[in-house]
Design a protein around this motif. Structure first.
Motif, PDB file in Angstrom:
ATOM      1  N   LEU A   1       0.822  -1.327   0.104  1.00  9.43           N
ATOM      2  CA  LEU A   1      -0.287  -0.481   0.089  1.00  9.43           C
ATOM      3  C   LEU A   1       0.744   1.194  -0.214  1.00  9.43           C
ATOM      4  O   LEU A   1       0.451   2.462  -0.617  1.00  9.43           O
ATOM      5  CB  LEU A   1      -1.374  -0.174   0.501  1.00  9.43           C
ATOM      6  CG  LEU A   1      -2.003   1.085   1.460  1.00  9.43           C
ATOM      7  CD1 LEU A   1      -3.344   1.514   0.090  1.00  9.43           C
ATOM      8  CD2 LEU A   1      -2.403   1.171   2.816  1.00  9.43           C
ATOM      9  N   ALA A   2       1.872   1.116   0.536  1.00  8.08           N
ATOM     10  CA  ALA A   2       2.744   2.358   0.601  1.00  8.08           C
ATOM     11  C   ALA A   2       3.612   2.836  -1.127  1.00  8.08           C
ATOM     12  O   ALA A   2       3.760   4.369  -0.966  1.00  8.08           O
ATOM     13  CB  ALA A   2       4.033   2.193   2.128  1.00  8.08           C
ATOM     14  N   TYR A   3       3.842   1.386  -1.255  1.00 11.52           N
ATOM     15  CA  TYR A   3       4.179   1.846  -2.432  1.00 11.52           C
ATOM     16  C   TYR A   3       3.407   2.582  -3.686  1.00 11.52           C
ATOM     17  O   TYR A   3       3.923   3.288  -4.140  1.00 11.52           O
ATOM     18  CB  TYR A   3       5.350   0.180  -3.353  1.00 11.52           C
ATOM     19  CG  TYR A   3       6.468   0.143  -2.677  1.00 11.52           C
ATOM     20  CD1 TYR A   3       7.623   1.615  -2.728  1.00 11.52           C
ATOM     21  CD2 TYR A   3       6.994  -0.886  -1.793  1.00 11.52           C
ATOM     22  CE1 TYR A   3       8.889   0.533  -2.046  1.00 11.52           C
ATOM     23  CE2 TYR A   3       7.800  -0.968  -0.971  1.00 11.52           C
ATOM     24  CZ  TYR A   3       9.230  -0.580  -1.889  1.00 11.52           C
ATOM     25  OH  TYR A   3      10.171  -0.603  -0.870  1.00 11.52           O
ATOM     26  N   TYR A   4       2.319   1.462  -3.935  1.00 13.40           N
ATOM     27  CA  TYR A   4       1.492   2.062  -4.227  1.00 13.40           C
ATOM     28  C   TYR A   4       1.079   4.335  -4.013  1.00 13.40           C
ATOM     29  O   TYR A   4       0.964   4.471  -5.410  1.00 13.40           O
ATOM     30  CB  TYR A   4      -0.253   1.468  -4.367  1.00 13.40           C
ATOM     31  CG  TYR A   4      -0.705   0.184  -4.532  1.00 13.40           C
ATOM     32  CD1 TYR A   4       0.321  -0.297  -6.159  1.00 13.40           C
ATOM     33  CD2 TYR A   4      -1.235  -0.812  -4.308  1.00 13.40           C
ATOM     34  CE1 TYR A   4       0.186  -0.922  -6.628  1.00 13.40           C
ATOM     35  CE2 TYR A   4      -1.335  -1.948  -5.065  1.00 13.40           C
ATOM     36  CZ  TYR A   4      -0.369  -2.187  -6.164  1.00 13.40           C
ATOM     37  OH  TYR A   4      -0.798  -3.660  -6.761  1.00 13.40           O
ATOM     38  N   ARG A   5       0.526   4.087  -3.150  1.00 10.84           N
ATOM     39  CA  ARG A   5       0.024   5.610  -2.921  1.00 10.84           C
ATOM     40  C   ARG A   5       1.547   6.256  -2.696  1.00 10.84           C
ATOM     41  O   ARG A   5       1.047   7.400  -2.779  1.00 10.84           O
ATOM     42  CB  ARG A   5       0.237   5.137  -1.187  1.00 10.84           C
ATOM     43  CG  ARG A   5      -1.128   5.478  -0.992  1.00 10.84           C
ATOM     44  CD  ARG A   5      -1.732   4.993   0.461  1.00 10.84           C
ATOM     45  NE  ARG A   5      -2.671   4.251   0.473  1.00 10.84           N
ATOM     46  CZ  ARG A   5      -3.235   4.429   2.024  1.00 10.84           C
ATOM     47  NH1 ARG A   5      -2.826   4.709   3.275  1.00 10.84           N
ATOM     48  NH2 ARG A   5      -4.722   4.485   2.150  1.00 10.84           N
ATOM     49  N   LYS A   6       3.043   6.328  -2.484  1.00 14.43           N
ATOM     50  CA  LYS A   6       4.033   6.931  -3.315  1.00 14.43           C
ATOM     51  C   LYS A   6       4.380   7.176  -4.829  1.00 14.43           C
ATOM     52  O   LYS A   6       4.706   8.269  -5.116  1.00 14.43           O
ATOM     53  CB  LYS A   6       4.965   7.351  -2.163  1.00 14.43           C
ATOM     54  CG  LYS A   6       5.797   5.373  -2.689  1.00 14.43           C
ATOM     55  CD  LYS A   6       6.620   5.253  -1.640  1.00 14.43           C
ATOM     56  CE  LYS A   6       8.439   4.223  -2.070  1.00 14.43           C
ATOM     57  NZ  LYS A   6       9.347   4.280  -1.074  1.00 14.43           N
TER      58      LYS A   6
ATOM     59  N   ALA B   1      -7.338   2.050  -7.455  1.00 17.93           N
ATOM     60  CA  ALA B   1      -7.932   2.237  -6.806  1.00 17.93           C
ATOM     61  C   ALA B   1      -7.341   3.354  -5.445  1.00 17.93           C
ATOM     62  O   ALA B   1      -7.931   4.065  -4.536  1.00 17.93           O
ATOM     63  CB  ALA B   1      -8.111   0.782  -5.731  1.00 17.93           C
ATOM     64  N   CYS B   2      -5.705   2.675  -5.811  1.00 16.77           N
ATOM     65  CA  CYS B   2      -4.832   3.973  -5.096  1.00 16.77           C
ATOM     66  C   CYS B   2      -4.830   5.334  -5.417  1.00 16.77           C
ATOM     67  O   CYS B   2      -3.792   6.285  -5.202  1.00 16.77           O
ATOM     68  CB  CYS B   2      -3.728   2.793  -4.276  1.00 16.77           C
ATOM     69  SG  CYS B   2      -3.293   1.865  -3.032  1.00 16.77           S
ATOM     70  N   GLY B   3      -5.336   5.147  -6.975  1.00 24.77           N
ATOM     71  CA  GLY B   3      -5.619   6.517  -7.402  1.00 24.77           C
ATOM     72  C   GLY B   3      -4.175   7.082  -8.221  1.00 24.77           C
ATOM     73  O   GLY B   3      -3.766   7.834  -9.132  1.00 24.77           O
ATOM     74  N   LEU B   4      -3.670   5.773  -8.932  1.00 24.54           N
ATOM     75  CA  LEU B   4      -2.871   5.565  -9.622  1.00 24.54           C
ATOM     76  C   LEU B   4      -3.381   5.865 -11.301  1.00 24.54           C
ATOM     77  O   LEU B   4      -4.162   4.877 -11.213  1.00 24.54           O
ATOM     78  CB  LEU B   4      -1.608   4.568  -9.297  1.00 24.54           C
ATOM     79  CG  LEU B   4      -0.666   4.451  -8.406  1.00 24.54           C
ATOM     80  CD1 LEU B   4       0.523   3.434  -8.088  1.00 24.54           C
ATOM     81  CD2 LEU B   4      -0.112   6.058  -8.698  1.00 24.54           C
ATOM     82  N   PRO B   5      -2.688   6.662 -12.173  1.00 23.28           N
ATOM     83  CA  PRO B   5      -3.272   6.095 -14.010  1.00 23.28           C
ATOM     84  C   PRO B   5      -2.312   4.943 -13.634  1.00 23.28           C
ATOM     85  O   PRO B   5      -0.785   4.988 -13.503  1.00 23.28           O
ATOM     86  CB  PRO B   5      -2.444   7.768 -14.282  1.00 23.28           C
ATOM     87  CG  PRO B   5      -1.748   8.355 -13.310  1.00 23.28           C
ATOM     88  CD  PRO B   5      -1.552   7.977 -12.097  1.00 23.28           C
ATOM     89  N   VAL B   6      -2.743   4.521 -14.457  1.00 24.26           N
ATOM     90  CA  VAL B   6      -1.964   3.375 -15.340  1.00 24.26           C
ATOM     91  C   VAL B   6      -2.048   2.947 -16.923  1.00 24.26           C
ATOM     92  O   VAL B   6      -2.511   3.343 -17.532  1.00 24.26           O
ATOM     93  CB  VAL B   6      -2.704   1.752 -14.748  1.00 24.26           C
ATOM     94  CG1 VAL B   6      -3.524   1.673 -13.722  1.00 24.26           C
ATOM     95  CG2 VAL B   6      -4.346   1.950 -15.588  1.00 24.26           C
ATOM     96  N   CYS B   7      -0.771   2.273 -16.816  1.00 20.36           N
ATOM     97  CA  CYS B   7      -0.177   2.106 -18.545  1.00 20.36           C
ATOM     98  C   CYS B   7       0.186   0.582 -18.956  1.00 20.36           C
ATOM     99  O   CYS B   7       0.846   0.237 -17.443  1.00 20.36           O
ATOM    100  CB  CYS B   7       1.221   2.649 -18.462  1.00 20.36           C
ATOM    101  SG  CYS B   7       1.271   4.340 -18.622  1.00 20.36           S
ATOM    102  N   LEU B   8      -0.681   0.309 -20.007  1.00 21.82           N
ATOM    103  CA  LEU B   8      -1.048  -0.863 -19.957  1.00 21.82           C
ATOM    104  C   LEU B   8      -0.672  -1.571 -21.128  1.00 21.82           C
ATOM    105  O   LEU B   8      -0.645  -0.765 -22.575  1.00 21.82           O
ATOM    106  CB  LEU B   8      -2.479  -1.497 -19.077  1.00 21.82           C
ATOM    107  CG  LEU B   8      -2.910  -0.943 -17.799  1.00 21.82           C
ATOM    108  CD1 LEU B   8      -4.287  -1.607 -17.846  1.00 21.82           C
ATOM    109  CD2 LEU B   8      -2.094  -1.953 -16.993  1.00 21.82           C
ATOM    110  N   SER B   9       0.229  -3.185 -21.348  1.00 25.44           N
ATOM    111  CA  SER B   9       0.254  -3.747 -22.235  1.00 25.44           C
ATOM    112  C   SER B   9      -0.957  -4.264 -22.902  1.00 25.44           C
ATOM    113  O   SER B   9      -2.309  -3.825 -22.534  1.00 25.44           O
ATOM    114  CB  SER B   9       1.208  -5.164 -21.852  1.00 25.44           C
ATOM    115  OG  SER B   9       0.234  -6.044 -21.659  1.00 25.44           O
ATOM    116  N   ASP B  10      -1.626  -4.554 -24.049  1.00 25.21           N
ATOM    117  CA  ASP B  10      -2.405  -5.403 -24.493  1.00 25.21           C
ATOM    118  C   ASP B  10      -2.739  -6.925 -24.600  1.00 25.21           C
ATOM    119  O   ASP B  10      -3.143  -7.951 -24.866  1.00 25.21           O
ATOM    120  CB  ASP B  10      -2.579  -5.286 -25.654  1.00 25.21           C
ATOM    121  CG  ASP B  10      -1.369  -6.042 -26.576  1.00 25.21           C
ATOM    122  OD1 ASP B  10      -0.267  -5.694 -25.990  1.00 25.21           O
ATOM    123  OD2 ASP B  10      -1.107  -5.344 -27.944  1.00 25.21           O
ATOM    124  N   GLY B  11      -2.031  -7.408 -23.069  1.00 28.54           N
ATOM    125  CA  GLY B  11      -1.905  -8.985 -22.971  1.00 28.54           C
ATOM    126  C   GLY B  11      -2.740  -9.218 -22.935  1.00 28.54           C
ATOM    127  O   GLY B  11      -3.749  -8.674 -21.623  1.00 28.54           O
ATOM    128  N   GLY B  12      -3.260 -10.348 -23.072  1.00 25.98           N
ATOM    129  CA  GLY B  12      -4.590 -11.371 -22.122  1.00 25.98           C
ATOM    130  C   GLY B  12      -5.822  -9.683 -22.115  1.00 25.98           C
ATOM    131  O   GLY B  12      -6.416  -9.441 -22.670  1.00 25.98           O
TER     132      GLY B  12
END
Length: 371
Positions: free
Chosen positions: A247-252, A285-296
């Motif tokens: 959680l701490a790593y997500y939040r920072k 859920a922790c508020g991060l924008p995400v960059c994702l591959s097209d995998g699966g």
């Protein structure tokens, strides 16, 4: 309603720390969150396999480890003579990792006991009896964790089949405005395995960006390769993180990256690189924008939302990372991302759907003949 969850591995230091293992716990907790308001208390137990019998509780969920009696010893091939007695008195059996040999064994035992069975593929196994010989049809229902996962089973199962993404503990995984986010920091949370594509992220990492790779290594040669690629770059490996650390790593961190791939760095073709991507939902859920591959299934998690983008090549990956750090977001972005996950993938929202699915399966059962 008494529900038995059968899984060859559990989310534990003694077993496997992975999304498929966390999923089983999350699903059971979601049901406990939802059921009392809908139909009263339900009873659930999680059964898994180990070298010896063991019983304990995890977040008030009873967990029982059954002894593996299979001569080869591996949990995905496991078979326990204790299973017939263990399932006595349950109303429904949910088999996680249904396509493993373990899943086939549990399905056979449950059907000899006359119990309705729900199956879920969490990525492991390709049992021929279940797939090519249509043994999966013995299930009374299949619950898939993404539309991509469902597409892989449509030709093998013709019964009740629903898709439910999540669930995520959105009370725990949430943004904290009092915590300062490190500028120029990205995070990837994943088991360290070739099909997770972490090498792609390191190769694409722009200068001046720090990448936290949080996950336990399950492939030593691949970990060695990652450390070689990371030389001269700002990459931090975190191999042991409990939920509070995670959680701490997500939040920072500033953005979340996931690069699961259908073709790994060793040239291996991967049919199921990511059937859901639970850590992606946790990060959102922790508020991060995400960059994702097209995998699966990964594109499904951000489709139609402003909370993430999808790349299809390493060049696109590098460009999206740079774009993500150059984009200015509103102060309420983290809370809107959290609200999106809470509305669609939280314990209450998913738990109710799972409970309704179980109830439908039970209602489909023909009443026992009366003498």
């Amino acid at each position: 309603m008494k529900i038995a969850h059968l899984t060859p591995t559990i989310f534990s230091e003694k077993s496997v720390i992975g999304g498929g293992e966390r999923y089983v716990y999350n699903l059971a907790r979601a049901l406990n969150t939802t059921a009392p308001a809908i139909r009263g208390e339900i009873h659930q137990e999680i059964f898994s396999i180990g070298p010896a019998r063991e019983a304990f509780e995890w977040n008030s969920l009873p967990v029982r480890i059954l002894k593996n009696h299979h001569p080869e010893g591996g949990v995905m091939q496991a078979a326990s003579n204790d299973l017939w007695d263990a399932l006595d008195g349950f109303d429904l059996v949910h088999i996680h990792q249904i396509l493993t040999n373990f899943g086939a064994f549990v399905l056979s035992v449950a059907k000899t006991l006359g119990l309705p069975v729900v199956g879920t593929d969490l990525g492991a196994g390709e049992n021929e009896l279940l797939l090519e010989d249509k043994g999966l049809e013995l299930c009374d229902g299949v619950l898939s964790i993404s539309h991509y996962a469902k597409s892989l089973l449509c030709g093998q199962f013709s019964g009740s089949h629903e898709v439910l993404l999540g669930p995520v503990d959105t009370d725990f995984f949430s943004p904290d405005p009092t915590i300062f986010r490190e500028p120029g920091s990205a995070i990837c949370v994943s088991r360290i395995l070739p099909h997770k594509g972490i090498d792609r992220l390191i190769r694409c990492l722009p200068e001046g960006i720090r990448l936290y790779v949080v996950g336990r290594p399950y492939h030593n040669d691949y970990l060695t390769l990652l450390k070689q690629l990371a030389r001269g770059k700002d990459v931090v490996f975190v191999h042991k993180a409990d939920d509070n650390d995670l959680l701490a790593y997500y939040r920072k961190s500033s953005i979340f990256l996931q690069a699961s791939t259908h073709l790994d760095c060793y040239g291996n073709r991967v049919r199921k690189p990511e059937l859901m991507g639970l850590t992606t939902l946790e990060a959102m859920a922790c508020g991060l924008p995400v960059c994702l591959s097209d995998g699966g299934s990964l594109p499904e998690l951000v489709e139609g939302t402003p909370f993430g983008k999808v790349f299809r090549s390493d060049d696109e990956c590098a460009a999206l990372i740079k774009e993500a750090f150059a984009t200015k977001r509103s102060e309420d972005f983290p809370f809107r991302a959290h609200d999106h996950v809470r509305s669609h993938f939280s314990f209450p929202s998913v738990g109710e759907k799972i409970l309704n699915f179980y109830q439908k399966i039970l209602e489909q059962q023909e009443p026992a003949d009366t003498p």
